[in-house]
Design a protein around this motif. Structure first.
Motif, PDB file in Angstrom:
ATOM      1  N   ILE B   3       0.558   7.549  -1.531  1.00 44.03           N
ATOM      2  CA  ILE B   3      -0.218   7.682   0.053  1.00 44.03           C
ATOM      3  C   ILE B   3       0.459   8.544   0.528  1.00 44.03           C
ATOM      4  O   ILE B   3       1.666   8.385   0.944  1.00 44.03           O
ATOM      5  CB  ILE B   3      -0.186   6.272   0.632  1.00 44.03           C
ATOM      6  N   SER B   4      -0.232   9.635   1.265  1.00 41.37           N
ATOM      7  CA  SER B   4       0.528  10.493   2.108  1.00 41.37           C
ATOM      8  C   SER B   4      -0.380  10.550   3.558  1.00 41.37           C
ATOM      9  O   SER B   4      -1.286   9.958   3.787  1.00 41.37           O
ATOM     10  CB  SER B   4       0.381  11.955   1.714  1.00 41.37           C
ATOM     11  N   ARG B   5       0.386  11.170   4.598  1.00 40.37           N
ATOM     12  CA  ARG B   5      -0.073  11.271   5.753  1.00 40.37           C
ATOM     13  C   ARG B   5      -1.614  11.817   6.096  1.00 40.37           C
ATOM     14  O   ARG B   5      -2.163  11.488   7.007  1.00 40.37           O
ATOM     15  CB  ARG B   5       0.996  11.843   6.727  1.00 40.37           C
ATOM     16  N   PHE B  32     -11.651   2.821  11.846  1.00 42.34           N
ATOM     17  CA  PHE B  32     -10.936   4.115  11.870  1.00 42.34           C
ATOM     18  C   PHE B  32     -11.691   5.475  11.544  1.00 42.34           C
ATOM     19  O   PHE B  32     -11.113   6.388  11.318  1.00 42.34           O
ATOM     20  CB  PHE B  32      -9.508   4.150  11.330  1.00 42.34           C
ATOM     21  N   GLY B  33     -12.995   5.022  11.213  1.00 40.61           N
ATOM     22  CA  GLY B  33     -14.035   6.145  10.574  1.00 40.61           C
ATOM     23  C   GLY B  33     -13.313   6.961   9.712  1.00 40.61           C
ATOM     24  O   GLY B  33     -12.762   6.379   8.525  1.00 40.61           O
ATOM     25  N   ASP B  34     -13.189   8.268   9.618  1.00 41.26           N
ATOM     26  CA  ASP B  34     -12.581   9.089   8.314  1.00 41.26           C
ATOM     27  C   ASP B  34     -11.221   9.718   8.859  1.00 41.26           C
ATOM     28  O   ASP B  34     -10.693  10.602   8.408  1.00 41.26           O
ATOM     29  CB  ASP B  34     -13.504  10.216   8.152  1.00 41.26           C
ATOM     30  N   GLU B  39      -3.029  10.054  12.061  1.00 40.63           N
ATOM     31  CA  GLU B  39      -3.788   9.799  13.325  1.00 40.63           C
ATOM     32  C   GLU B  39      -3.742   8.401  13.528  1.00 40.63           C
ATOM     33  O   GLU B  39      -3.751   8.096  14.680  1.00 40.63           O
ATOM     34  CB  GLU B  39      -5.290  10.585  13.074  1.00 40.63           C
ATOM     35  N   VAL B  40      -4.202   7.491  12.846  1.00 42.21           N
ATOM     36  CA  VAL B  40      -4.301   6.163  12.988  1.00 42.21           C
ATOM     37  C   VAL B  40      -3.056   5.518  13.528  1.00 42.21           C
ATOM     38  O   VAL B  40      -2.960   4.790  14.281  1.00 42.21           O
ATOM     39  CB  VAL B  40      -4.881   5.471  11.779  1.00 42.21           C
ATOM     40  N   CYS B  41      -1.926   5.934  12.727  1.00 43.23           N
ATOM     41  CA  CYS B  41      -0.720   5.618  13.267  1.00 43.23           C
ATOM     42  C   CYS B  41      -0.368   5.952  14.598  1.00 43.23           C
ATOM     43  O   CYS B  41      -0.016   5.186  15.200  1.00 43.23           O
ATOM     44  CB  CYS B  41       0.333   5.983  12.175  1.00 43.23           C
ATOM     45  N   LYS B  42      -0.701   7.346  14.817  1.00 39.53           N
ATOM     46  CA  LYS B  42      -0.371   7.588  16.033  1.00 39.53           C
ATOM     47  C   LYS B  42      -1.120   6.924  17.194  1.00 39.53           C
ATOM     48  O   LYS B  42      -0.372   6.404  18.219  1.00 39.53           O
ATOM     49  CB  LYS B  42      -0.884   9.226  16.274  1.00 39.53           C
ATOM     50  N   ILE B  48       5.272   6.754  11.462  1.00 37.02           N
ATOM     51  CA  ILE B  48       4.448   7.141  10.405  1.00 37.02           C
ATOM     52  C   ILE B  48       5.212   7.262   9.181  1.00 37.02           C
ATOM     53  O   ILE B  48       4.658   6.787   8.082  1.00 37.02           O
ATOM     54  CB  ILE B  48       3.969   8.594  10.620  1.00 37.02           C
ATOM     55  N   ASP B  49       6.661   7.583   9.226  1.00 39.41           N
ATOM     56  CA  ASP B  49       7.340   7.477   7.996  1.00 39.41           C
ATOM     57  C   ASP B  49       7.649   6.053   7.556  1.00 39.41           C
ATOM     58  O   ASP B  49       7.549   5.942   6.311  1.00 39.41           O
ATOM     59  CB  ASP B  49       8.858   8.265   8.456  1.00 39.41           C
ATOM     60  N   PHE B  50       7.997   5.315   8.338  1.00 40.34           N
ATOM     61  CA  PHE B  50       8.139   3.982   8.227  1.00 40.34           C
ATOM     62  C   PHE B  50       6.876   3.245   7.553  1.00 40.34           C
ATOM     63  O   PHE B  50       6.928   2.620   6.349  1.00 40.34           O
ATOM     64  CB  PHE B  50       8.632   3.074   9.382  1.00 40.34           C
ATOM     65  N   PHE B  51       5.736   3.569   8.111  1.00 43.42           N
ATOM     66  CA  PHE B  51       4.260   2.950   7.530  1.00 43.42           C
ATOM     67  C   PHE B  51       4.163   3.483   6.159  1.00 43.42           C
ATOM     68  O   PHE B  51       3.954   2.599   5.277  1.00 43.42           O
ATOM     69  CB  PHE B  51       3.211   3.481   8.381  1.00 43.42           C
ATOM     70  N   LEU B  52       4.520   4.743   5.762  1.00 39.29           N
ATOM     71  CA  LEU B  52       4.154   5.286   4.475  1.00 39.29           C
ATOM     72  C   LEU B  52       5.187   4.579   3.561  1.00 39.29           C
ATOM     73  O   LEU B  52       4.803   4.282   2.401  1.00 39.29           O
ATOM     74  CB  LEU B  52       4.330   6.817   4.541  1.00 39.29           C
TER      75      LEU B  52
END
Lengths: 196, 245
Positions: B3-5, B32-34, B39-42, B48-52
């Motif tokens: 899974i990438s950003r 969150f649509g598309d 963007e969703v993380c922001k 984001i790094d931690f989430f991924l």
């Protein structure tokens, strides 16, 4: 049914995954992957109790490794994985798989070995049924006795009790004492009022 | 799949719906649509790094966290793990309990057997509680202390004593298989329990147990692959730095 186990010792990720994928197509098998480049390989190999070890004969030029493997041959069979040569050394190889074998051939080879192993395993002990002795031990476990107490009571060595316990767990698929206790109650091996 | 950003957040869930519980723990809401993951993380103020890292460790058991991504703080990890603990105690465990309770109520032929299951799960609940409690009381504070010393220019010597008394390796060794009893409970229901009349209830219970077991396994993997290596690295550097002085 007892699973037939394979451990693949191979450095290449692609090859490891490929072999694991092919073996995974055969029912009742279980595959462990090891990177043979790791430093702990000696320890891992020493403690490996799988039915089959798949390994490239080339890395066995290392004499220490060869010695360890030779000692394992009583319970474990070797399958040679040949990447670029056809050279086998003097060890006893049960089968060889070449990097150029296609899926059907690999599956056929492995299937044959699995078949033999399954008959062997089912002869040595009937898979699911627990024996009279094991029932006796299970009863004592459920009553809350320790390995040592059970050993003294039944005039066995603690080691033997431990072996029986391992077999019971494997056959029933239950690992913990409370779990075994419920099994014993459900199967009327002990009475619900006897359980602690 | 990695899974990438740039992947759509919606696709992440389609790929593996277990990720829903992870999103939940990060406070990310659906709808969150598309929008891509980044963007969703922001929008939700999520690193984001931690989430991924968490998501990938969660969905792929072969995933190995990359060093350069480990820039996030230990606090983020322990906070996440803490949320997971809360999720077990406040959502999952009560869910199992209420299903078993329903089974006791609706069963007439083998009430005593179901009560056995109930007792068994009560014991398990206590075990799980002890397990998470120990992490919260010992492992998390220790990890945070190590990070603090690591980031400080003049770390206090007391951290050496701390490390002499405990180390992340001790945690790894004593980190027991908390999912063993769940495994047993599943097998007892699948293989040995005389089937109650209400099989639907029984199936739902099994489904929740499978789900909880999987989540706990993934949770342990995050501790072992994300938290432990990070702390171990800091420990080593701290020891080296003190030796130099």
């Amino acid at each position: 049914m007892l699973k037939v186990t394979f451990t693949i010792y191979e450095e290449s990720f692609l090859i490891r995954k490929g072999l694991a994928f092919a073996i995974g197509k055969i029912p009742n098998t279980q595959v462990i992957e090891q990177n043979d480049n790791s430093e702990e390989i000696y320890e891992i190999l020493k403690n490996d109790d799988s039915d089959f070890i798949i390994i490239n004969p080339k890395i066995m030029t290392n004499n220490n490794l060869k010695e360890i493997v030779e000692q394992k041959l009583i319970n474990t069979q070797l399958i040679a994985f040949l990447a670029d040569s056809k050279e086998l050394n003097e060890l006893k190889w049960a089968e060889t798989i070449s990097i150029y074998d296609d899926q059907n051939i690999i599956i056929k080879k492995i299937n044959k070995l699995v078949g033999h192993k399954e008959t062997q395993k089912s002869k040595s002990n009937s898979p699911e049924e627990i024996s009279k002795r094991e029932t006796e031990i299970l009863k004592n476990i459920a009553l809350g006795f320790s390995n040592k107490e059970i050993a003294d009571k039944l005039f066995l060595s603690t080691h033997t009790v431990v072996t029986h316990r391992k077999n019971i767990t494997r056959k029933l698929g239950i690992k913990t004492v409370p779990g075994l206790t419920i099994y014993a109650i459900l199967n009327k091996i002990i009475d619900i009022n006897e359980a602690k | 799949m990695l899974i990438s950003r740039n992947i759509k957040m919606a696709d992440v869930i389609h790929m593996n719906y277990f990720t829903l519980s992870v999103l939940n723990r990060f406070g990310i809401e659906l709808g969150f649509g598309d929008k891509p993951v980044e963007e969703v993380c922001k929008k939700h103020n999520v690193d984001i790094d931690f989430f991924l890292e968490i998501l990938n460790t969660f969905v792929d058991k072969d995933y190995f966290p990359k060093k350069h991504l480990q820039s996030f703080s230990v606090k983020l990890i322990t906070d996440y793990l803490q949320t997971t603990h809360d999720y077990y105690h406040k959502v999952k465990v009560p869910e199992v309990e209420s299903l078993i309770e329903n089974m006791v109520d609706s069963c007439y032929t083998q009430k005593e057997n179901i009560i056995l299951l109930k007792k068994f799960f009560d014991e398990y609940k206590q075990e799980l509680l002890n397990h998470t409690h120990r992490e919260e009381e010992v492992v998390f504070p220790y990890s945070l202390a190590i990070e603090e010393a690591y980031q400080s220019e003049t770390p206090d010597k007391s951290v050496i004593e701390l490390m002499n008394n405990y180390s992340i390796d001790i945690f790894q060794n004593e980190h027991d298989d908390i999912e063993e009893k769940l495994f047993d409970l599943k097998n007892i229901i699948i293989k040995y329990l005389p089937q109650p009349k209400d099989t639907g209830l029984c199936n739902r219970l099994l489904f929740v147990l499978f789900n909880l077991e999987q989540d706990i396994i993934d949770h342990s993997r995050i501790e072992e692959k994300v938290l432990v290596p990070k702390i171990r690295e800091m420990e080593e550097i701290l020891v080296k730095n003190f030796a130099k002085k």
